[in-house]
Scaffold this active site. Structure first.
Site, PDB file in Angstrom:
ATOM      1  N   GLU A  95      14.709  40.643  26.223  1.00 18.61           N
ATOM      2  CA  GLU A  95      13.888  41.543  27.031  1.00 18.61           C
ATOM      3  C   GLU A  95      14.624  41.863  28.312  1.00 18.61           C
ATOM      4  OE1 GLU A  95       9.334  40.630  26.479  1.00 18.61           O
ATOM      5  OE2 GLU A  95       9.967  40.217  28.525  1.00 18.61           O
ATOM      6  N   HIS A 155       2.954  38.421  38.614  1.00 18.50           N
ATOM      7  CA  HIS A 155       2.324  38.068  37.338  1.00 18.50           C
ATOM      8  C   HIS A 155       0.829  38.314  37.523  1.00 18.50           C
ATOM      9  CE1 HIS A 155       1.625  35.183  33.829  1.00 18.50           C
ATOM     10  NE2 HIS A 155       0.433  35.490  34.280  1.00 18.50           N
ATOM     11  N   ARG A 179      -7.342  32.400  24.276  1.00 24.06           N
ATOM     12  CA  ARG A 179      -8.121  31.196  24.588  1.00 24.06           C
ATOM     13  C   ARG A 179      -8.693  31.330  25.996  1.00 24.06           C
ATOM     14  NH1 ARG A 179      -4.209  29.678  28.305  1.00 24.06           N
ATOM     15  NH2 ARG A 179      -2.095  29.925  27.542  1.00 24.06           N
TER      16      ARG A 179
END
Lengths: 142, 451
Positions: free
Chosen positions: B199, B207, B291
């Site tokens: 990448e 983030h 999750r």
């Protein structure tokens, strides 16, 4: 101590033994001594071997073998107890290593073996009883 | 609604799930290893089963014993928490084969999102911007060709990866061979899958992740974003906040819209998180976590929604009780992870006995923890001891409240991240807000040099 008190102690001590990473643990309470030993080379987490002996006798005559050595066979899975037919009962003599029962987990029968001969002194479980990891199933006098 | 739920986890998240179940009137079954016999999650549950010895492979990852405990105790569902089996599609499938509802998305979605390269391709097909990069590269020569085409610096990433494992930054072609070998070995060791992809390395991005909830009837909402840019050099998050400070309104709305669109496109159900890298006005999809996340409380505190209860309701087949228009935020929340780690020694994890444990309280402070004075920290598990979360009307008031909360906190017996995090909060650059992921490692280096 009664057999179920010994079993409960043995379970709690097995947890402490694993946690601390000790090879051997001996606890004296009144007239009973419980000793757990991690069998070298055994499958890790296999049932520890508690032995109970009158503490006074053990202390006074250290070189004499203990009058009574009890080994507890514990479950290493979570499941349902399936006794043999006929079931292994208290007082039964065992010639050597043999099957004592099964613990059924998700349809798979996990054999419980005596890992040696002796006399079955206590059967802690009954047919169809759910058991957890480390739960005592049989006590064998070696 | 379910009658009884097995909680396939330990630590603070097991307690968190236990609380949600009890508030919903659902009985609980805890599982524990021999090392966790005295843990709070065992005491709070209605029933508990020992499933194995301390090491995770034989206890918290022991699928037959865990499913067996659920069946024996008459559970109708399993909540996996985070970590352990939470993103294991096979576990979800086995649970369902035994008539147990897995509280999470379908095994097919877990498996698609769990494979990072597949997830990226599916998101790109749904129109989500992704980082320029490759599919799986077969060997170092293929990685070299791909990296030259993308342009250095690049990032080698494990397709099975997570938590920063199996990831290496490569700044020049001559570094590639070594980085490829270490990333592959690390990934093979951690995930039993050594496949890598390449990448473009985005330098010092933020983030930022978006929380979504999707029911089984087509209802999809987002619950805003969290800024998780404060990460240790190992890429593990340390301090998180919501909403993300200094985010352009248009960019914020784009993040939210993309997240809900992508959630629908992949047929997602239950709670999930889409992680993005944000730099300037650009955003790139990184991965989707299928999750509940560690940092979910910052979202709960500003939205007033109990995400774990929503997970359980959704899995029980209920429709979301609200629409996007019903959701509003109030204030700003910040979370500090209290880990048994030594910040002065590369955050090396510490095990031992906690001789003193005093947690903060008072207005606007929430503590999610499983430890207490006298508790032991076993060496087998994650080093997180607690999450301290503070909420205030503004970012500044949340920070001030957190500083007060950290000052009240006393943990003795093991080294912790408390004082280090207090230093971070006091730093003018952090205070100003909106730092990138490179900030904390640089702060750590400055602090170490000063000490």
């Amino acid at each position: 101590m009664t057999e179920d008190v010994i079993a409960a102690r043995a379970r709690a001590l097995a947890g402490a033994l694993t946690e601390a990473g000790f090879a051997r643990l001996r606890v004296r309470d009144g007239d009973t001594e419980i000793e757990l030993r991690r069998a070298p080379g055994a499958v890790s987490g296999a049932a520890p071997s508690p032995s109970s002996a009158p503490a006074a006798a053990a202390a006074e005559v250290a070189d004499r073998p203990p009058e009574r050595r009890v080994e507890v066979v514990a479950s290493d899975v979570v499941g349902i107890v399936r006794l043999l037919r006929p079931a292994i009962g208290e007082g039964q003599e065992l010639d050597g290593d043999r099957e004592l029962a099964y613990v059924e987990t998700l349809g798979i029968r996990n054999p419980v073996r005596s890992r040696g001969g002796g006399r079955v002194s206590t059967v802690f479980v009954s047919e169809g009883q759910p058991v957890e990891y480390g739960q005592p199933l049989f006590a064998i006098d070696r | 609604m379910f009658k009884k739920v097995l909680i396939a986890n330990r630590g603070e998240i097991a307690l968190r799930i236990n609380r949600a179940c009890h508030e919903l009137g659902v009985a609980t079954v805890a599982i524990f290893s021999e090392a966790d016999r005295q843990s709070l999650h065992v005491r709070h549950a209605d029933e508990a089963f020992c499933v194995g010895p301390g090491p995770v492979m034989r206890s918290y990852l022991n699928i037959p014993n865990i499913i067996s405990a659920a069946l024996i105790s008459g559970c109708d569902a399993i909540h996996p928490g985070y970590g352990f089996l939470a993103e294991n599609a096979r576990f979800a499938e086995i649970a369902s084969d035994h008539g147990l509802t897995f509280i999470g998305p379908t095994p097919a979605v877990i498996s698609a999102m769990g494979d990072k390269a597949t997830a990226k391709r599916l998101m790109a097909e749904a129109g989500v911007p992704t980082t320029p990069g490759s599919d799986i590269v077969a060997n170092v020569d293929e990685a070299r060709t791909v990296s030259a085409a993308i342009g250095y610096p690049v990032l080698l990433k494990a397709t099975a990866g997570g938590g920063g494992k199996g990831m290496r930054a490569v700044h020049a072609p001559e570094e590639l061979a070594t980085a490829f070998a270490t990333a592959q070995a690390e990934s093979e060791a951690s995930f039993k899958d050594g496949r890598l992809y390449v990448e473009k390395l985005i330098v010092n991005p933020r983030h930022i992740e978006v929380q979504v909830l999707a029911d089984e009837h087509g209802g999809v909402v987002h619950l805003g974003e969290r800024d998780c840019s404060l990460q240790k050099p190992s890429h593990q998050k340390l301090i998180e906040e919501a909403p993300a400070p200094h985010l352009d309104d248009a960019l914020r709305e784009r993040l939210h819209t993309i997240a809900t669109t992508a959630t629908r496109a992949v047929g997602y159900t239950n709670a999930g998180t889409l992680e993005f890298l944000v730099t300037g006005g650009d955003l790139y999809f990184m991965e989707m976590n299928t999750r509940i996340q560690v940092e979910h409380p910052v979202t709960e505190l500003i939205y007033g929604v109990d995400l774990v209860k929503e997970q359980i309701r959704i899995a029980a087949g209920e429709a979301l009780g609200f629409t996007q228009d019903d959701l509003n935020t109030h204030g700003h929340a910040i979370e500090v992870r209290v880990n048994a780690e030594d910040p002065n020694n590369n955050f090396a994890p510490a095990a031992g006995t906690l001789t003193t444990v005093v947690f903060p309280g008072g207005p606007g402070v929430r503590v999610d923890t499983h430890v207490y004075g006298g508790a032991t920290v076993p060496p087998f598990y994650d080093s997180m001891l607690a999450k301290i979360v503070a909420v205030g009307r503004t970012r500044e008031s949340a920070i001030v409240r957190m500083e007060r909360a950290l000052a009240e906190t006393r943990i003795e017996g093991v080294k912790t991240t408390v004082d280090f995090c207090a230093d971070v909060l006091a730093d003018p650059e952090f205070r100003a807000g909106g730092v990138g992921v490179a900030w904390l490692p640089a702060f750590l280096a400055r602090r170490t040099a000063a000490v």
